[in-house]
Design an enzyme around this catalytic site. Structure first.
Site, mmCIF file in Angstrom:
data_model
loop_
_atom_site.group_PDB
_atom_site.id
_atom_site.type_symbol
_atom_site.label_atom_id
_atom_site.label_comp_id
_atom_site.label_asym_id
_atom_site.label_seq_id
_atom_site.Cartn_x
_atom_site.Cartn_y
_atom_site.Cartn_z
ATOM 1 N N SER A 457 1.980 2.201 -5.248
ATOM 2 C CA SER A 457 1.319 1.931 -3.967
ATOM 3 C C SER A 457 1.057 0.447 -3.865
ATOM 4 O O SER A 457 1.009 -0.260 -4.893
ATOM 5 C CB SER A 457 -0.006 2.700 -3.890
ATOM 6 O OG SER A 457 -0.792 2.273 -2.780
ATOM 7 N N TYR A 470 -8.178 5.489 -7.198
ATOM 8 C CA TYR A 470 -6.822 5.547 -6.656
ATOM 9 C C TYR A 470 -6.022 4.305 -7.047
ATOM 10 O O TYR A 470 -4.888 4.403 -7.538
ATOM 11 C CB TYR A 470 -6.871 5.691 -5.139
ATOM 12 C CG TYR A 470 -5.508 5.783 -4.490
ATOM 13 C CD1 TYR A 470 -4.793 6.977 -4.491
ATOM 14 C CD2 TYR A 470 -4.926 4.671 -3.882
ATOM 15 C CE1 TYR A 470 -3.536 7.062 -3.910
ATOM 16 C CE2 TYR A 470 -3.673 4.739 -3.293
ATOM 17 C CZ TYR A 470 -2.985 5.943 -3.315
ATOM 18 O OH TYR A 470 -1.739 6.014 -2.739
#
Length: 586
Positions: A457, A470
């Site tokens: 990501s 995350y």
């Protein structure tokens, strides 16, 4: 019958006036595998392959005319391809009378074997053909004509690329120079050339003591055949099943030469080995032997259950390859699975939502792919191992693995509970670890290369105080990918880390938030989903970047504008990203 303890049995087979030195191992009652060497080698180049096959095959090698222990023609015209094909047929009939043989050939051995395979008598005498780094010269002649007739930028690049690969052929047509080079130094230093240019370790018996003479005489192979066949190519078709083993690091034969081969060979299978021209046999002989064993077994009817390399056709650039995609039920996973299917790949899919995965498989089948879905929780290592075993048993080792499954979570570090940390790391990090370990080990053992794609990501390098768990999980995936890329390079397996950024998928609708009750969490999910929808960057564009990363072996791929910008700013001004990390985002 075990391989002969005292080495190969030798006999002489004559073809016309030329005696051929023939070497046999294994039980003559077994299927006969006939190995044909190239230039400037002898039968010894097959030592590793022959040893690996001799336990359950009748393995036959011979020194081609002019090389090793075979006779030495006096005239250049005696090296013509039609005579070399006669040699092959003569050896095949002598060692396996009345029963077709399985031919495996490399370099010039492959070129001359094509002459036999495409001969009208070839289908009756040759049960299967495995070709390594040696095309049919007639096929190449037609390949060149097609590209000259249609000089697109791609065709011109292919012609120039192969011309660069084939520089030595022009040198071999110059009088005196090539033979003088072999006689006055090159033969003595050939082991050094193989070590430096081909990554081949020194070994007893190779290069052979007859190298200088073999190489000088073998120059007539080029002079007697190259120009006549390339300038006046004939149509050469065959119904013999052909296994094409492409060498991804070959310095002499470009992959482009095999484009359109189905025109001449309808029963064609394609495989690849991450090897140079000679290291394929001298360093990865057991891998080549395994491919040959699988191909022979299938065409002998002895093992019809084992996965066979997927047959080539014209469905797209990933035709004949198998792609595994985790989290394939929706979003980037579904888009990636369908993109691979649309480009010719078959797909093996998994998700915790089996109905969604089945729907993806149905859509993939509509695109012409073979597709199957499994119910798998990637956070469960044993479940992923079972998934890998099931896929391999049904389809063979995959060529591409996309570790896509992941979950979203937002929350400051002090608000994130141990349970939330565990859930995020189990899926986002351990899910990738499990996929890399289960399939990466199989790829390495297979020895045919491949590619692993891990979905990281932009959060991997874009810190935020609201994405502690995350971002940490994705940063770990990013670094895991970099470390794994270094390790897997030795096996010819590429690894890519994909960093999408803000993409309109349903991950925002299932993202959890620390410190919120159910109603507050639902409201936050709705708000964030709305923002992502307004950004409206579709998962299909991420899928396009994934396919491009595999095709070009890219290490790190930021996808969206914000992902690319954050990576650039992180390099130019890390302090600016740290300042932005203090904002209340998410």
């Amino acid at each position: 019958m075990a391989a002969d303890a005292l080495g190969p049995r030798r006999r002489t087979v004559s073809c016309g006036t030329v005696p051929l030195a023939v070497y046999e191992q294994g039980d003559p009652a077994r299927p006969t595998v006939l190995l044909v060497h190239g230039y400037p080698d002898t039968h010894r180049v097959w030592d590793d392959v022959a040893a690996a096959l001799a336990d359950d095959h009748h393995v036959v090698r011979y020194d081609v005319r002019g090389a090793g222990g075979s006779g030495r023609p006096a005239r250049r015209r005696d090296y013509r391809l039609e005579l070399l094909a006669d040699d092959l047929f003569a050896v095949a009939e002598a060692v396996s009378p009345g029963r077709p043989v399985h031919v495996v050939a490399h370099d010039w051995g492959s070129i001359q074997s094509w002459e036999a395979v495409t001969h009208p008598d070839g289908a009756g005498r040759i049960a299967s053909y495995t070709t390594i780094s040696g095309p049919c010269l007639d096929h190449v002649g037609h390949w060149i004509r097609h590209r000259l007739a249609r000089p697109t930028p791609r065709h011109v690049a292919q012609l120039l690329g192969q011309l660069a690969h084939s520089w030595y052929i022009a040198a071999f047509h110059l009088p005196v120079l090539a033979s003088a080079a072999w006689r006055h130094g090159l033969a003595d230093r050939w082991d050094t050339v193989l070590r430096l240019a081909e990554s081949v370790s020194p070994r007893p018996g190779h290069p052979q003591p007859t190298l200088a003479g073999d190489a000088v005489r073998g120059i007539d192979l080029y002079r007697a055949n190259m120009l006549p066949r390339l300038l006046r190519p004939r149509p050469r078709h065959t119904t013999v099943p052909v296994q094409l083993i492409g060498l991804t690091r070959d310095h002499y034969v470009s992959p482009a030469l095999a484009e359109g081969l189905e025109r001449w060979v309808p029963n064609l299978w394609r495989r690849s080995v991450p090897a140079t021209h000679w290291s394929a046999l001298l360093e990865k002989g057991t891998t080549v032997a395994r491919m040959v064993r699988e191909f022979v077994a299938r065409h002998e009817g002895r093992d019809t259950s084992a996965p066979l390399p997927r047959r080539a056709d014209d469905r797209g650039p990933f035709t004949g390859r198998l792609a595994v995609v985790t989290g394939a039920g929706s979003g980037i996973g579904r888009a990636t699975a369908l993109a691979f299917a649309g480009q010719g790949a078959d797909v093996a899919l998994c998700d915790v939502d089996i109905d969604a995965a089945e729907r993806t498989a149905e859509l993939a089948r509509a695109l012409g792919a073979t597709a199957r879905a499994w119910l798998v929780d990637v956070s469960d290592g044993s479940a992923v191992d079972t998934f890998a075993a099931d896929v391999t048993a049904e389809y063979g080792v995959p060529d591409i693995v996309v570790n896509n499954a992941g979950i979203g979570h937002s929350g400051a570090f002090l608000d994130t509970t141990d349970r939330e940390w565990q859930r995020v790391l189990d899926v986002n990090l351990w899910g990738v670890i499990h996929g890399c370990r289960a399939f990466g080990g199989l790829m390495a053992e297979r020895g045919e290369g491949g590619h692993i794609v891990n979905l990281a990501s932009a959060a991997a390098y874009l810190p935020s105080k609201m994405l502690a768990a995350y971002a940490t999980s994705k940063a770990a995936v990013f670094m895991l990918s970099e470390c794994l890329r270094a390790e897997m390079a030795g096996f010819g397996v590429g690894v890519s880390a994909i960093c999408p950024g803000i993409v309109n998928t349903n991950i925002t609708r299932t993202t959890t938030f620390s410190g919120l009750d159910a109603a507050q969490e639902a409201a936050r999910q709705k708000r964030v989903s709305g923002l992502y929808a307004k950004r409206n960057f579709p998962p299909e564009k991420v899928a396009e970047e994934i396919l491009r990363a595999v095709a070009k072996d890219r290490a790190v791929v930021p996808v969206t504008f914000e992902a690319k910008a954050a990576r650039l700013i992180g390099r130019l001004s890390p302090g600016l990203l740290r300042a932005a990390a203090r904002l209340d985002i998410g």
